[in-house]
Motif scaffolding. Structure first.
Motif, PDB file in Angstrom:
ATOM      1  N   HIS A   1     -13.073  -6.732 -38.034  1.00 27.93           N
ATOM      2  CA  HIS A   1     -13.358  -6.926 -39.454  1.00 27.93           C
ATOM      3  C   HIS A   1     -13.567  -5.596 -40.174  1.00 27.93           C
ATOM      4  CE1 HIS A   1     -14.900  -8.553 -43.159  1.00 27.93           C
ATOM      5  NE2 HIS A   1     -16.085  -8.000 -42.970  1.00 27.93           N
ATOM      6  N   CYS A   2     -14.297  -4.693 -39.568  1.00 25.13           N
ATOM      7  CA  CYS A   2     -14.556  -3.394 -40.206  1.00 25.13           C
ATOM      8  C   CYS A   2     -13.271  -2.609 -40.415  1.00 25.13           C
ATOM      9  CB  CYS A   2     -15.546  -2.591 -39.367  1.00 25.13           C
ATOM     10  SG  CYS A   2     -17.240  -3.213 -39.431  1.00 25.13           S
ATOM     11  N   GLN A   3     -12.376  -2.642 -39.428  1.00 15.28           N
ATOM     12  CA  GLN A   3     -11.109  -1.928 -39.549  1.00 15.28           C
ATOM     13  C   GLN A   3     -10.254  -2.513 -40.669  1.00 15.28           C
ATOM     14  OE1 GLN A   3     -10.227   0.934 -37.612  1.00 15.28           O
ATOM     15  NE2 GLN A   3     -12.421   0.693 -37.281  1.00 15.28           N
ATOM     16  N   LEU A   4     -10.221  -3.828 -40.766  1.00  9.89           N
ATOM     17  CA  LEU A   4      -9.406  -4.474 -41.795  1.00  9.89           C
ATOM     18  C   LEU A   4     -10.041  -4.336 -43.176  1.00  9.89           C
ATOM     19  CD1 LEU A   4      -8.369  -7.690 -39.860  1.00  9.89           C
ATOM     20  CD2 LEU A   4      -7.097  -5.546 -40.129  1.00  9.89           C
ATOM     21  N   ARG A   5     -11.353  -4.345 -43.219  1.00 10.54           N
ATOM     22  CA  ARG A   5     -12.060  -4.196 -44.496  1.00 10.54           C
ATOM     23  C   ARG A   5     -11.770  -2.838 -45.118  1.00 10.54           C
ATOM     24  NH1 ARG A   5     -18.325  -4.791 -43.891  1.00 10.54           N
ATOM     25  NH2 ARG A   5     -17.957  -2.826 -42.803  1.00 10.54           N
ATOM     26  N   ASP A   6     -11.552  -1.828 -44.286  1.00  9.99           N
ATOM     27  CA  ASP A   6     -11.257  -0.493 -44.799  1.00  9.99           C
ATOM     28  C   ASP A   6      -9.886  -0.437 -45.468  1.00  9.99           C
ATOM     29  OD1 ASP A   6     -13.675   0.437 -43.959  1.00  9.99           O
ATOM     30  OD2 ASP A   6     -12.922   1.401 -42.134  1.00  9.99           O
ATOM     31  N   ILE A   7      -8.992  -1.351 -45.090  1.00  7.65           N
ATOM     32  CA  ILE A   7      -7.655  -1.388 -45.691  1.00  7.65           C
ATOM     33  C   ILE A   7      -7.650  -2.260 -46.943  1.00  7.65           C
ATOM     34  CG2 ILE A   7      -5.228  -2.032 -45.321  1.00  7.65           C
ATOM     35  CD1 ILE A   7      -5.681  -1.509 -42.335  1.00  7.65           C
TER      36      ILE A   7
END
Length: 274
Positions: free
Chosen positions: A189-195
C-alpha cells in the motif's frame, strides 16, 4: 438512491442520472443503452452535462425501489447498465459517476441540481480529470494449524501439558505469519500510495463476493494520473512477485467511483485485525 422529492406530485416518468460530465458530444455515447434498456440523454445546464435516462417511477420510484433493491438479479442488471453508460462516456470526456439509482422526478429537477451543485460538481470534475481509478486487493492463506496430533506426548509423563505446549507453538506461529502478511500488505500500500494522487481504503469483502478464499489484507482504491498508469500497474506486478505468500490482485482502469465525493479529513487508516 432515489432523490425524488416526496413533496412533489407523483409522475409516471423520472430521470435516472448516471454521472456528470462536461465537453461531451451528443454522438459520443453512440447506441449505448441505460438501465431497463432506456435511451441515454445528455441534459446540459450551466456548462455541466448530466448523463440521464427517462425511467418509469413504478420501477425506480421510492416504492418500487424498496422491492427491486431486494432482487439481486435486478440489482446486478441495473449496476451493469449504470457502469456501461459511465464507461462509454468516460472514453470521451471526464466523468464524475453518481451513486447507483440516483433518480429525479423531472428533467427540470436534474437541471436544478446542476445549477445548485455546480461548484461541487466542478470541483469533482477537476479533481479526477486526466486520472483513473485502480483497485488493489491482497489476500493471504494464513490460519492456525489444524494439527490432529494426539493429546498424549511420546515419552512425556504429563500428556496434557505436552499438548498445551504444542498448541501454544502453533498459535504463536500463526500469529507471526499473520503479522508478516500484514506487514507485506502495508508495504504494498505504501509503495502504491506514493504513485497515486490519493487513495481510499475500503472494508474487507466477504469471500462469497470476492471469489477469493483466505484473509483479505488490503482492499484499496487508488486515483492515478493517466501518465503514471503503466508505472502503477508494473509496480503492482513487481510487488506481487516479491511476495509470493501474499496474493495481490489489481483491477482497472475504472471511472473514479471512489473519488467522486471529496475526501473527508484524513483519519488513521484501518487495517484488518491480525
Amino acid at each position: 438512491m432515489s432523490e425524488a422529492d416526496p413533496r412533489e406530485p407523483s409522475a409516471a416518468t423520472g430521470f435516472y442520472v448516471y454521472g456528470i460530465a462536461r465537453d461531451l458530444a451528443d454522438e459520443a455515447l453512440g447506441d449505448t443503452r441505460g438501465v431497463s434498456d432506456a435511451p441515454v440523454r445528455l441534459v446540459e445546464e450551466d456548462g455541466l452535462i448530466a448523463l440521464a435516462s427517462p425511467v418509469s417511477l413504478t420501477e425506480f420510484g421510492e416504492r418500487g425501489l424498496r422491492e427491486n433493491l431486494e432482487d439481486l438479479d435486478w440489482l446486478e442488471a441495473t449496476a451493469r447498465a449504470h457502469h456501461a453508460v459511465v464507461d462509454a462516456a468516460a472514453a470521451h470526456a471526464t466523468v464524475v459517476p453518481l451513486g447507483l439509482v440516483t433518480v429525479y422526478r423531472s428533467e427540470e429537477r436534474v437541471r436544478r441540481a446542476l445549477r445548485e451543485r455546480k461548484e461541487e460538481f466542478t470541483d469533482a470534475l477537476e479533481r479526477v480529470a486526466g486520472r483513473t481509478e485502480w483497485g488493489v486487493k491482497a489476500y493471504a492463506d494464513v490460519r492456525e494449524s489444524q494439527s490432529t496430533a494426539s493429546a498424549g506426548g511420546e515419552g512425556s509423563s504429563r500428556p496434557g501439558t505436552s499438548y498445551l505446549q504444542r498448541r501454544l507453538v502453533q498459535k504463536n506461529t500463526a500469529e507471526e505469519e499473520r503479522r508478516k502478511a500484514m506487514a507485506v500488505a502495508e508495504y504494498v500500500h505504501c509503495q502504491l500510495r506514493d504513485i497515486a494522487v490519493t487513495t481510499r481504503m475500503h472494508r474487507p469483502q466477504d469471500p462469497q463476493l470476492s471469489g477469493e478464499q483466505g484473509w483479505m489484507l488490503l482492499n484499496a482504491a487508488y486515483l492515478v494520473d493517466d501518465t503514471r498508469a503503466q508505472e502503477f500497474r508494473e509496480t503492482v506486478t513487481h510487488l506481487a512477485r516479491l511476495n509470493p505468500g501474499v496474493r495481490v490482485r489489481v483491477t482497472g482502469p475504472w471511472a473514479p467511483y471512489s473519488f467522486a465525493v471529496e475526501e473527508e479529513p484524513e483519519e488513521e487508516e484501518a487495517w484488518p485485525e491480525p
